[in-house]
Scaffold this active site. Structure first.
Site, short mmCIF file in Angstrom:
data_model
loop_
_atom_site.label_atom_id
_atom_site.label_comp_id
_atom_site.label_asym_id
_atom_site.label_seq_id
_atom_site.Cartn_x
_atom_site.Cartn_y
_atom_site.Cartn_z
N LYS A 1 -38.98 6.78 -19.10
CA LYS A 1 -38.65 5.70 -20.30
C LYS A 1 -39.73 4.76 -20.42
CE LYS A 1 -33.82 6.35 -21.13
NZ LYS A 1 -32.32 5.74 -21.23
N ARG B 1 -29.74 11.12 -14.79
CA ARG B 1 -30.05 11.83 -15.89
C ARG B 1 -31.66 11.90 -15.94
NH1 ARG B 1 -31.43 11.46 -21.59
NH2 ARG B 1 -30.28 13.02 -22.65
#
Length: 274
Positions: A222, A256
């Site tokens: 991210k 995740r």
């Protein structure tokens, strides 16, 4: 701690890994790689070999400013992949990454055992669909929508506000008859949060444990990791592993990630040396 989803019961007493399968042309990291169903299925099977305990199948990108996808298109992308994986008789649960009730219903009917909802069951009928099934659910916090969430995220107290939202949605699930061991919570890193918000939440993961549900953390590749390292999305492997390991040590139960093998091996070393 255990997490029940469909016919599966996951022991998440030690952190487990959820492998990402984006059946999308525009996801921020791997958009376009797995748009063909057979390619997505092959990738999913490879993630299982690498140690994924859950597969998360998504047909709509939730990156900042992503274009919305119709229900029909999302179904066209994900249902053949779910059906093919079920036909392979895989030994791990399939999660559907969606906020649309119609997609939830169709995915569960096709064999998905879990719903990973970035809008935290706020869409009409979403809660009822989970309650009427034996599927597990992950409730995520997001401020705004993917189209607006990074415009100007603001909180008076990000940890308290995220925790309050997760508590309210958890309680709604319980009141609807969804057992607590079918509920997972996700603070939503990168979804309507600045770098400072993300860091505050990462440090506060232990505070979310008293909600009594397993925690899912998704920091893989991210932008906050790029802000920390200066690296583009394709060069965030090491940062992603570090984020996963620290999150696991802070109490996260399911991580995740895109890079399953690397994360699984890192967690094995941590477990052995802890």
């Amino acid at each position: 701690m255990q997490f029940r989803c469909g016919r599966f019961t996951l022991d998440v007493g030690t952190p487990k890994v959820m492998g990402i399968v984006n059946v999308t042309p525009d996801s921020f990291s791997d958009g376009g790689k797995y748009t063909q169903a057979e390619v997505a299925v092959a990738h999913a099977l490879q993630l299982i070999e690498e140690g994924a305990a859950v597969l998360d199948i998504g047909g709509e990108s939730t990156r900042p400013n992503a274009a919305p996808v119709t229900v029909e298109e999302e179904l066209r992308r994900v249902i053949p992949v779910i059906e093919a994986l079920v036909a392979h008789n895989i030994a791990v649960p399939i999660s559907i990454d969606t906020y649309k009730p119609a997609v939830m219903r169709a995915a569960i009917a096709a064999g998905a055992s879990m719903v990973n909802d970035v809008r935290g069951l706020q869409e009409p009928e979403a809660l009822d669909i989970i309650a009427a099934s034996d599927a597990g659910v992950c409730i995520m916090h997001m401020q705004g929508t993917p189209q607006t969430m990074q415009d100007n995220p603001h909180y008076e107290d990000v940890v308290a506000e995220v925790k309050d939202f997760l508590r309210i949605q958890r309680d709604a699930c319980l009141q609807a008859g969804i057992q607590q061991d079918r509920i997972m919570l996700d603070p939503g890193f990168g979804f309507g949060k600045t770098r400072a918000h993300n860091i505050a939440l990462a440090k506060a993961l232990p505070q979310l444990l008293d909600l009594g549900c397993p925690l899912l953390v998704g920091l893989s590749r991210k932008s906050v990791l790029g802000q920390m390292t200066g690296n583009d999305v394709d060069a965030r492997l090491y940062a992603s592993i570090a984020a996963a390991v620290v999150s696991g040590m802070q109490g996260a139960h399911l991580l995740r990630v895109h890079d399953v093998k690397a994360t699984v091996e890192a967690l094995k070393v941590v477990a052995a040396l802890k």
